[in-house]
Design an enzyme around this catalytic site. Sequence first.
Site, short mmCIF file in Angstrom:
data_model
loop_
_atom_site.label_atom_id
_atom_site.label_comp_id
_atom_site.label_asym_id
_atom_site.label_seq_id
_atom_site.Cartn_x
_atom_site.Cartn_y
_atom_site.Cartn_z
N SER A 151 1.09 -9.29 8.97
CA SER A 151 0.83 -9.16 7.54
C SER A 151 1.70 -8.03 6.99
O SER A 151 2.40 -7.36 7.75
CB SER A 151 -0.65 -8.83 7.31
OG SER A 151 -0.88 -7.48 7.69
N LYS A 152 1.61 -7.85 5.70
CA LYS A 152 2.44 -6.84 5.02
C LYS A 152 2.29 -5.46 5.66
O LYS A 152 3.20 -4.66 5.64
CB LYS A 152 2.06 -6.76 3.55
CG LYS A 152 2.47 -7.99 2.78
CD LYS A 152 2.55 -7.70 1.29
CE LYS A 152 3.00 -8.93 0.54
NZ LYS A 152 1.95 -9.52 -0.25
N ARG A 153 1.10 -5.22 6.18
CA ARG A 153 0.81 -3.97 6.87
C ARG A 153 1.85 -3.67 7.97
O ARG A 153 2.13 -2.53 8.28
CB ARG A 153 -0.55 -4.20 7.55
CG ARG A 153 -1.49 -3.11 7.66
CD ARG A 153 -2.93 -3.63 7.91
NE ARG A 153 -3.07 -4.79 8.78
CZ ARG A 153 -2.97 -4.77 10.11
NH1 ARG A 153 -2.73 -3.65 10.74
NH2 ARG A 153 -3.15 -5.87 10.81
N HIS A 154 2.38 -4.71 8.57
CA HIS A 154 3.31 -4.52 9.68
C HIS A 154 4.73 -4.25 9.21
O HIS A 154 5.61 -4.01 10.02
CB HIS A 154 3.32 -5.77 10.58
CG HIS A 154 2.03 -5.99 11.31
ND1 HIS A 154 1.10 -6.90 10.89
CD2 HIS A 154 1.53 -5.40 12.41
CE1 HIS A 154 0.07 -6.87 11.73
NE2 HIS A 154 0.31 -5.96 12.64
N GLY A 155 4.97 -4.31 7.92
CA GLY A 155 6.33 -4.08 7.41
C GLY A 155 6.83 -5.31 6.69
O GLY A 155 6.04 -6.06 6.12
#
Length: 484
Positions: A256-260
């Site tokens: 997800s966006k959390r990962h970059g």
Amino acid sequence: MASPVRVRFAPSPTGYLHVGGARTALYNYLFAKKHGGHFILRIEDTDQERSTEESLHMQIGDLQWLGLNWDEGVDPQTLKSKGDYGPYRQSERLDIYKKYCDQLLDEGRAYFDFRTDEELEAIKKAGDKFVRIPRPDSIPTAEDGRKRIAAGERAAVRFKVDGGKDHVIEDLVRGEVRLPEDMVGDFVILRSSGMPVYNFCCAIDDALMKITHVFRAEEHLSNTLRQKMIYEALGFETPRFGHLSLILGKDKQKLSKRHGATSCHQYKELGYLPEALNNFIALLGWSSPKGDEYLTPEALLEQFSIDRLNPSGAVFDDEKFKWLNATHLRALPHQELWKRLKPWLDRENIVLPEDEAWVDRALEIFKTKMETLADGVELFRPIDMKFFKIEEDAKEVLDWEDSNKVFTAWREQVQGMTTDYMTGDEFAEAQNKVKDAAGVKGKHLFMPIRVAIIGKAHGADLKMLVPLITKESLLERLDKVEAR
Ligand code: GLU
């Protein structure tokens, strides 16, 4: 004879093209190409609140950038439908869905549900998280339902799930998958707004567009159950399904966006090459029979087959992606690499000699230092004289006692050049001569020379850089340093 392969990528234009979506598109594309089939781009834009034209243009642009060109679907420029099974935008197919919805209502396979949102909310609240909406005690006939709607009432249409049956699919990635009807309750196929829902449109379109194989993300498995029931109720033939592995971040959670960065657009902006992105995402859930990691587009097409699709989650490894990108970038013919790099340099207004011999030399030197196109910017910038500036950390070097002696000796070396450019070896030799003439060594020799070339006391490999700067520009830099 088996029907010709027809596969589709069916994005909802509600944001950028995600790497997971690109992977789905890529596998479908490769599968079609391998089998001489058709790759179709269908736009699932019935969620009118979230779908935008801008997002559609972006996603189409990204697919084109990746080279995943479609045989049927919407035209990339006009967005008009192109092909024999159109229209290919669901928002233009509403009358088709209505017709099939009416058929299901008339046959008693679906019913009007006049309960209000508040009533349904209350049912959900009263139950646990997984509550299914129960069938109302009495269901109006299709005729009565239509009359009430004509009189101004609002109703959704629900598909009847009788339950008790297990649907079994022979998934092309996961083998036999059992989907018990009891997993779902009567589900909405037409909202009270009159808009059909994804599962309904998707099943009808896949059938009418004669889709033979559906490769899509694992999270659609529960939709597959609903869609299969619709296929059967309408007497359509069910396509073959293949549910692809999840893409995970390094922490093994769903990417997800959390990962970059997770969208193709972001990677494009970071200076990644489309062939590297295709190579990298191909390996998220598929492996080469030869064990290759680096795959050119041709090798990928040659080696791809669905029997090597892997059902277990694939970890998105940024380091590997960067390595693959660097490998693809370094393998490009110089002319091609320059063509791709040029817009990056132009954007920064970095003006460089354009003759082929110079470009060739420059790329030979710098490509080993580049992992992405973006890396080229800072490598090439110091060559353009207009960016020459004496930095703060260099000022101290200018004040050293011996620096002037070094500048004088360096000027002599540059003035003595008989060609426009020094080679790396000639530069090393010149440095030695400066050392002898000025009688200094170590940092008192190297730092002033560095400042006289790049205006900084640190950074840049001069043996690489100097051979790319003209004699004239070297002298101009020296003038500036001496005149400070
Ligand atoms: N519009 C759906 C999505 O973007 C397509 C799913 C499918 O391929 O059936 O996830």
